[in-house]
Design a protein around this motif. Sequence first.
Motif, PDB file in Angstrom:
ATOM      1  N   ASN A 185     -64.722 -48.341 -18.970  1.00 13.36           N
ATOM      2  CA  ASN A 185     -65.749 -49.167 -19.620  1.00 13.36           C
ATOM      3  C   ASN A 185     -67.144 -48.560 -19.475  1.00 13.36           C
ATOM      4  O   ASN A 185     -68.011 -48.796 -20.304  1.00 13.36           O
ATOM      5  CB  ASN A 185     -65.715 -50.610 -19.113  1.00 13.36           C
ATOM      6  N   ASN A 186     -67.378 -47.744 -18.455  1.00 14.76           N
ATOM      7  CA  ASN A 186     -68.657 -47.036 -18.330  1.00 14.76           C
ATOM      8  C   ASN A 186     -68.728 -45.825 -19.256  1.00 14.76           C
ATOM      9  O   ASN A 186     -69.810 -45.365 -19.597  1.00 14.76           O
ATOM     10  CB  ASN A 186     -68.875 -46.559 -16.896  1.00 14.76           C
ATOM     11  N   ARG A 187     -67.585 -45.306 -19.626  1.00 14.60           N
ATOM     12  CA  ARG A 187     -67.531 -44.116 -20.484  1.00 14.60           C
ATOM     13  C   ARG A 187     -67.569 -44.455 -21.963  1.00 14.60           C
ATOM     14  O   ARG A 187     -68.031 -43.655 -22.772  1.00 14.60           O
ATOM     15  CB  ARG A 187     -66.248 -43.333 -20.216  1.00 14.60           C
ATOM     16  N   ILE A 188     -67.065 -45.622 -22.334  1.00 15.73           N
ATOM     17  CA  ILE A 188     -66.899 -45.952 -23.751  1.00 15.73           C
ATOM     18  C   ILE A 188     -68.223 -46.318 -24.425  1.00 15.73           C
ATOM     19  O   ILE A 188     -68.404 -46.052 -25.613  1.00 15.73           O
ATOM     20  CB  ILE A 188     -65.841 -47.068 -23.928  1.00 15.73           C
ATOM     21  N   GLY A 189     -69.166 -46.887 -23.679  1.00 15.56           N
ATOM     22  CA  GLY A 189     -70.454 -47.283 -24.257  1.00 15.56           C
ATOM     23  C   GLY A 189     -71.184 -46.143 -24.938  1.00 15.56           C
ATOM     24  O   GLY A 189     -71.593 -46.271 -26.105  1.00 15.56           O
ATOM     25  N   PRO A 190     -71.348 -45.002 -24.272  1.00 12.42           N
ATOM     26  CA  PRO A 190     -72.033 -43.886 -24.937  1.00 12.42           C
ATOM     27  C   PRO A 190     -71.311 -43.399 -26.193  1.00 12.42           C
ATOM     28  O   PRO A 190     -71.950 -43.005 -27.170  1.00 12.42           O
ATOM     29  CB  PRO A 190     -72.053 -42.789 -23.868  1.00 12.42           C
ATOM     30  N   VAL A 191     -69.984 -43.472 -26.195  1.00 10.88           N
ATOM     31  CA  VAL A 191     -69.220 -43.035 -27.371  1.00 10.88           C
ATOM     32  C   VAL A 191     -69.455 -43.995 -28.537  1.00 10.88           C
ATOM     33  O   VAL A 191     -69.661 -43.562 -29.678  1.00 10.88           O
ATOM     34  CB  VAL A 191     -67.717 -42.928 -27.037  1.00 10.88           C
ATOM     35  N   VAL A 192     -69.462 -45.287 -28.250  1.00 15.27           N
ATOM     36  CA  VAL A 192     -69.713 -46.286 -29.297  1.00 15.27           C
ATOM     37  C   VAL A 192     -71.109 -46.093 -29.882  1.00 15.27           C
ATOM     38  O   VAL A 192     -71.285 -46.077 -31.108  1.00 15.27           O
ATOM     39  CB  VAL A 192     -69.533 -47.721 -28.745  1.00 15.27           C
ATOM     40  N   PHE A 193     -72.101 -45.903 -29.020  1.00 15.71           N
ATOM     41  CA  PHE A 193     -73.464 -45.718 -29.530  1.00 15.71           C
ATOM     42  C   PHE A 193     -73.640 -44.378 -30.237  1.00 15.71           C
ATOM     43  O   PHE A 193     -74.455 -44.265 -31.148  1.00 15.71           O
ATOM     44  CB  PHE A 193     -74.503 -45.917 -28.423  1.00 15.71           C
ATOM     45  N   LEU A 194     -72.850 -43.382 -29.876  1.00 15.37           N
ATOM     46  CA  LEU A 194     -72.878 -42.110 -30.615  1.00 15.37           C
ATOM     47  C   LEU A 194     -72.374 -42.328 -32.045  1.00 15.37           C
ATOM     48  O   LEU A 194     -72.948 -41.801 -33.001  1.00 15.37           O
ATOM     49  CB  LEU A 194     -72.025 -41.059 -29.901  1.00 15.37           C
ATOM     50  N   ILE A 195     -71.352 -43.126 -32.201  1.00 13.33           N
ATOM     51  CA  ILE A 195     -70.829 -43.439 -33.538  1.00 13.33           C
ATOM     52  C   ILE A 195     -71.870 -44.204 -34.350  1.00 13.33           C
ATOM     53  O   ILE A 195     -72.101 -43.905 -35.525  1.00 13.33           O
ATOM     54  CB  ILE A 195     -69.499 -44.213 -33.424  1.00 13.33           C
ATOM     55  N   VAL A 196     -72.518 -45.183 -33.730  1.00 16.52           N
ATOM     56  CA  VAL A 196     -73.565 -45.947 -34.420  1.00 16.52           C
ATOM     57  C   VAL A 196     -74.735 -45.023 -34.778  1.00 16.52           C
ATOM     58  O   VAL A 196     -75.310 -45.123 -35.865  1.00 16.52           O
ATOM     59  CB  VAL A 196     -74.036 -47.149 -33.568  1.00 16.52           C
ATOM     60  N   LEU A 197     -75.072 -44.106 -33.880  1.00 13.55           N
ATOM     61  CA  LEU A 197     -76.140 -43.141 -34.155  1.00 13.55           C
ATOM     62  C   LEU A 197     -75.780 -42.269 -35.361  1.00 13.55           C
ATOM     63  O   LEU A 197     -76.616 -42.033 -36.227  1.00 13.55           O
ATOM     64  CB  LEU A 197     -76.386 -42.255 -32.931  1.00 13.55           C
ATOM     65  N   PHE A 198     -74.539 -41.795 -35.422  1.00 16.13           N
ATOM     66  CA  PHE A 198     -74.107 -40.989 -36.569  1.00 16.13           C
ATOM     67  C   PHE A 198     -74.204 -41.798 -37.859  1.00 16.13           C
ATOM     68  O   PHE A 198     -74.621 -41.278 -38.894  1.00 16.13           O
ATOM     69  CB  PHE A 198     -72.685 -40.478 -36.380  1.00 16.13           C
ATOM     70  N   LEU A 199     -73.826 -43.068 -37.799  1.00 16.75           N
ATOM     71  CA  LEU A 199     -73.941 -43.933 -38.977  1.00 16.75           C
ATOM     72  C   LEU A 199     -75.396 -44.036 -39.420  1.00 16.75           C
ATOM     73  O   LEU A 199     -75.704 -43.906 -40.613  1.00 16.75           O
ATOM     74  CB  LEU A 199     -73.371 -45.316 -38.663  1.00 16.75           C
ATOM     75  N   SER A 200     -76.296 -44.230 -38.482  1.00 21.51           N
ATOM     76  CA  SER A 200     -77.720 -44.290 -38.793  1.00 21.51           C
ATOM     77  C   SER A 200     -78.197 -42.972 -39.395  1.00 21.51           C
ATOM     78  O   SER A 200     -78.908 -42.955 -40.408  1.00 21.51           O
ATOM     79  CB  SER A 200     -78.521 -44.605 -37.522  1.00 21.51           C
ATOM     80  N   TYR A 201     -77.798 -41.872 -38.787  1.00 16.73           N
ATOM     81  CA  TYR A 201     -78.241 -40.556 -39.249  1.00 16.73           C
ATOM     82  C   TYR A 201     -77.764 -40.280 -40.675  1.00 16.73           C
ATOM     83  O   TYR A 201     -78.550 -39.876 -41.539  1.00 16.73           O
ATOM     84  CB  TYR A 201     -77.736 -39.463 -38.309  1.00 16.73           C
TER      85      TYR A 201
END
Length: 122
Positions: free
Chosen positions: A95-111
């Motif tokens: 659960n500590n590792r998955i947060g950065p991956v989820v936000f990386l996906i959201v960041l890619f969507l934004s980009y």
Amino acid sequence: MRTLKITYWISTALVALMMIFSGYSYLTNETIKQAFHHLGFPDYFRIELAIAKIIGAVILLIPIKGKLKEWAYAGFAITFVSAFIAHTASGDPINNRIGPVVFLIVLFLSYFTNQKRQADIS
């Protein structure tokens, strides 16, 4: 075009709010300070990263064109990948590792929606 704009603003706002919140927490929360020590990072890095996150979030939100916004996206991508690696290397739970991956996906969507919006405007 409207769906693209909505998707861009929602994803960008999510990333920016998370970065502002985490930057603020890095500066004020003792638990976060201990977490940085657990990960093996020096205290000055926590402060530098907090300031960079807040500045990057503001850059994502203001209507500017050019390379400055690109640098903010790149910096956040590096931050999310590095957070995943640090938590994994430290043996932290999933659960500590998955947060950065989820936000990386959201960041890619934004980009990518930002790139599409800019291409449609030009």
